[in-house]
Design a protein around this motif. Structure first.
Motif, PDB file in Angstrom:
ATOM      1  N   MET A  98      -9.700  -5.634  -0.775  1.00 32.78           N
ATOM      2  CA  MET A  98      -9.632  -4.175  -0.630  1.00 32.78           C
ATOM      3  C   MET A  98     -11.037  -3.597  -0.618  1.00 32.78           C
ATOM      4  N   GLY A  99     -11.251  -2.614   0.205  1.00 34.46           N
ATOM      5  CA  GLY A  99     -12.546  -1.944   0.272  1.00 34.46           C
ATOM      6  C   GLY A  99     -12.423  -0.473  -0.063  1.00 34.46           C
ATOM      7  N   THR A 100     -13.358   0.040  -0.845  1.00 37.12           N
ATOM      8  CA  THR A 100     -13.377   1.457  -1.197  1.00 37.12           C
ATOM      9  C   THR A 100     -14.806   1.985  -1.086  1.00 37.12           C
ATOM     10  N   ILE A 101     -14.914   3.305  -0.929  1.00 37.47           N
ATOM     11  CA  ILE A 101     -16.209   3.977  -0.836  1.00 37.47           C
ATOM     12  C   ILE A 101     -16.293   4.991  -1.962  1.00 37.47           C
ATOM     13  N   SER A 102     -17.442   5.049  -2.629  1.00 39.53           N
ATOM     14  CA  SER A 102     -17.634   6.013  -3.715  1.00 39.53           C
ATOM     15  C   SER A 102     -17.605   7.437  -3.166  1.00 39.53           C
ATOM     16  N   THR A 103     -17.348   8.394  -4.055  1.00 39.05           N
ATOM     17  CA  THR A 103     -17.228   9.791  -3.617  1.00 39.05           C
ATOM     18  C   THR A 103     -18.537  10.323  -3.035  1.00 39.05           C
ATOM     19  N   ASP A 104     -19.679   9.794  -3.484  1.00 36.47           N
ATOM     20  CA  ASP A 104     -20.948  10.262  -2.927  1.00 36.47           C
ATOM     21  C   ASP A 104     -21.340   9.515  -1.658  1.00 36.47           C
ATOM     22  N   GLY A 105     -20.547   8.512  -1.264  1.00 40.46           N
ATOM     23  CA  GLY A 105     -20.804   7.792  -0.020  1.00 40.46           C
ATOM     24  C   GLY A 105     -21.940   6.797  -0.082  1.00 40.46           C
ATOM     25  N   ASP A 106     -22.492   6.557  -1.271  1.00 39.91           N
ATOM     26  CA  ASP A 106     -23.647   5.666  -1.388  1.00 39.91           C
ATOM     27  C   ASP A 106     -23.278   4.206  -1.653  1.00 39.91           C
ATOM     28  N   THR A 107     -22.047   3.957  -2.083  1.00 35.03           N
ATOM     29  CA  THR A 107     -21.654   2.603  -2.465  1.00 35.03           C
ATOM     30  C   THR A 107     -20.313   2.238  -1.844  1.00 35.03           C
ATOM     31  N   ALA A 108     -20.256   1.087  -1.216  1.00 37.09           N
ATOM     32  CA  ALA A 108     -18.998   0.520  -0.729  1.00 37.09           C
ATOM     33  C   ALA A 108     -18.676  -0.686  -1.602  1.00 37.09           C
ATOM     34  N   THR A 109     -17.454  -0.733  -2.095  1.00 37.76           N
ATOM     35  CA  THR A 109     -17.047  -1.803  -3.009  1.00 37.76           C
ATOM     36  C   THR A 109     -15.927  -2.621  -2.393  1.00 37.76           C
ATOM     37  N   VAL A 110     -16.086  -3.925  -2.407  1.00 36.51           N
ATOM     38  CA  VAL A 110     -15.050  -4.835  -1.946  1.00 36.51           C
ATOM     39  C   VAL A 110     -14.489  -5.561  -3.164  1.00 36.51           C
ATOM     40  N   THR A 111     -13.201  -5.436  -3.377  1.00 36.50           N
ATOM     41  CA  THR A 111     -12.543  -6.080  -4.514  1.00 36.50           C
ATOM     42  C   THR A 111     -11.565  -7.126  -3.994  1.00 36.50           C
ATOM     43  N   ILE A 112     -11.707  -8.339  -4.482  1.00 37.49           N
ATOM     44  CA  ILE A 112     -10.814  -9.428  -4.096  1.00 37.49           C
ATOM     45  C   ILE A 112     -10.051  -9.878  -5.335  1.00 37.49           C
ATOM     46  N   LEU A 113      -8.731  -9.892  -5.224  1.00 38.38           N
ATOM     47  CA  LEU A 113      -7.877 -10.264  -6.343  1.00 38.38           C
ATOM     48  C   LEU A 113      -7.170 -11.584  -6.047  1.00 38.38           C
ATOM     49  N   ASN A 114      -6.958 -12.358  -7.113  1.00 39.71           N
ATOM     50  CA  ASN A 114      -6.202 -13.619  -7.029  1.00 39.71           C
ATOM     51  C   ASN A 114      -6.769 -14.554  -5.967  1.00 39.71           C
ATOM     52  N   ALA A 115      -8.100 -14.626  -5.919  1.00 33.73           N
ATOM     53  CA  ALA A 115      -8.743 -15.480  -4.927  1.00 33.73           C
ATOM     54  C   ALA A 115      -8.683 -16.940  -5.353  1.00 33.73           C
ATOM     55  N   TYR A 116      -9.058 -17.808  -4.470  1.00 32.11           N
ATOM     56  CA  TYR A 116      -9.033 -19.249  -4.693  1.00 32.11           C
ATOM     57  C   TYR A 116     -10.094 -19.867  -3.789  1.00 32.11           C
ATOM     58  N   PRO A 117     -10.497 -21.117  -4.034  1.00 32.63           N
ATOM     59  CA  PRO A 117     -11.517 -21.744  -3.203  1.00 32.63           C
ATOM     60  C   PRO A 117     -11.148 -21.705  -1.719  1.00 32.63           C
ATOM     61  N   SER A 118     -12.120 -21.293  -0.928  1.00 37.44           N
ATOM     62  CA  SER A 118     -12.010 -21.157   0.529  1.00 37.44           C
ATOM     63  C   SER A 118     -11.322 -19.868   0.971  1.00 37.44           C
ATOM     64  N   TYR A 119     -10.909 -19.015   0.030  1.00 42.26           N
ATOM     65  CA  TYR A 119     -10.409 -17.700   0.453  1.00 42.26           C
ATOM     66  C   TYR A 119     -11.596 -16.898   0.994  1.00 42.26           C
ATOM     67  N   SER A 120     -11.344 -16.166   2.033  1.00 43.65           N
ATOM     68  CA  SER A 120     -12.390 -15.315   2.597  1.00 43.65           C
ATOM     69  C   SER A 120     -11.752 -14.091   3.230  1.00 43.65           C
ATOM     70  N   CYS A 121     -12.540 -13.049   3.316  1.00 43.24           N
ATOM     71  CA  CYS A 121     -12.102 -11.873   4.058  1.00 43.24           C
ATOM     72  C   CYS A 121     -13.324 -11.222   4.685  1.00 43.24           C
ATOM     73  N   GLU A 122     -13.048 -10.410   5.684  1.00 40.08           N
ATOM     74  CA  GLU A 122     -14.106  -9.689   6.381  1.00 40.08           C
ATOM     75  C   GLU A 122     -13.885  -8.192   6.206  1.00 40.08           C
ATOM     76  N   VAL A 123     -14.981  -7.487   5.957  1.00 43.46           N
ATOM     77  CA  VAL A 123     -14.922  -6.047   5.733  1.00 43.46           C
ATOM     78  C   VAL A 123     -15.822  -5.365   6.754  1.00 43.46           C
ATOM     79  N   THR A 124     -15.254  -4.430   7.502  1.00 43.81           N
ATOM     80  CA  THR A 124     -16.022  -3.686   8.494  1.00 43.81           C
ATOM     81  C   THR A 124     -16.418  -2.337   7.912  1.00 43.81           C
ATOM     82  N   LEU A 125     -17.712  -2.056   7.954  1.00 47.14           N
ATOM     83  CA  LEU A 125     -18.273  -0.846   7.366  1.00 47.14           C
ATOM     84  C   LEU A 125     -18.900   0.030   8.434  1.00 47.14           C
ATOM     85  N   THR A 126     -18.735   1.334   8.276  1.00 47.09           N
ATOM     86  CA  THR A 126     -19.401   2.301   9.136  1.00 47.09           C
ATOM     87  C   THR A 126     -20.355   3.131   8.289  1.00 47.09           C
TER      88      THR A 126
END
Length: 214
Positions: A76-104
């Motif tokens: 999951m990806g979220t952006i702070s209210t001031d727009g200065d920080t983008a946070t990617v949170t990965i839950l219940n991951a395991y070896p070789s899990y991966s995801c891609e996050v597209t940012l603007t």
């Protein structure tokens, strides 16, 4: 011998004439002109504008032949209210899990800026052998919907973004084999910008570049 004196009327006239000449010599007017200057400065600002990920159900699969795909991990990806920080949170991951996050990222200031690049860090006790965090693919710059430029992340330094323009890039997060069970791993990608007329090539250290100095 008697000297003939001037009449009192003549003496008064002579004094008046003398005073008149004195006023011409000493009485004058002055004036000044001045130029006032007012300077207003613009602003340099970069903000995260949007974020999306590719984990929309079944876990993303990096291999060519998926086998028994599961909906286990979550990205999951979220952006702070001031727009200065983008946070990617990965839950219940395991070896070789991966995801891609597209940012603007958007130039929300009033002056153009140039990238001085990005750094990547993984927060201890985790190491880069536990978590891969990197930009992938091409970074693209848009003026509205018009593509202005595209380049690899390693060529980011020195690319100019004008006010209201946007930059679109994709970051990849990959959990490596060394990750432990019930662990928490944190990594950061930081990029910096500088006003376009102050950019110098010496600010670039490829492929990872120094963050902007406050």
């Amino acid at each position: 011998m008697f000297k003939k004196s001037l009449p009192m009327g003549m003496i008064a006239i002579v004094m008046i004439i003398s005073l008149a000449f004195m006023s011409l010599a000493y009485a004058h007017w002055t004036d000044q002109l001045q130029v006032d200057g007012t300077v207003t400065t613009g602003s340099l600002d970069a903000k995260f504008d949007s974020i999306s990920d590719n984990d929309n159900g079944l876990d993303p699969w990096m291999g060519t032949l998926p086998q028994d795909p599961k909906n286990v991990g979550d990205c999951m990806g979220t952006i702070s209210t001031d727009g200065d920080t983008a946070t990617v949170t990965i839950l219940n991951a395991y070896p070789s899990y991966s995801c891609e996050v597209t940012l603007t990222v958007k130039n929300t200031g009033t002056v153009p800026w140039k990238f001085i690049g990005f750094t990547k860090t993984v927060t201890p006790p985790a190491t880069e052998s536990d978590l891969d965090l990197d930009w992938i693919g091409n970074v693209k710059i848009y003026n509205g919907t018009t593509l202005v430029d595209q380049f690899s992340a390693s060529a980011m330094c020195g690319k100019q973004v004008d006010p209201t323009w946007t930059v679109v890039g994709t970051a990849s997060v990959h959990v490596n084999q060394s990750a432990v069970q019930n662990g928490t791993y944190t990594g950061t990608l930081t990029f910096g910008v500088v006003n376009w007329n102050e950019w110098e090539s010496s600010q670039c250290v490829s492929p990872y570049l120094p963050p902007v100095t406050p």
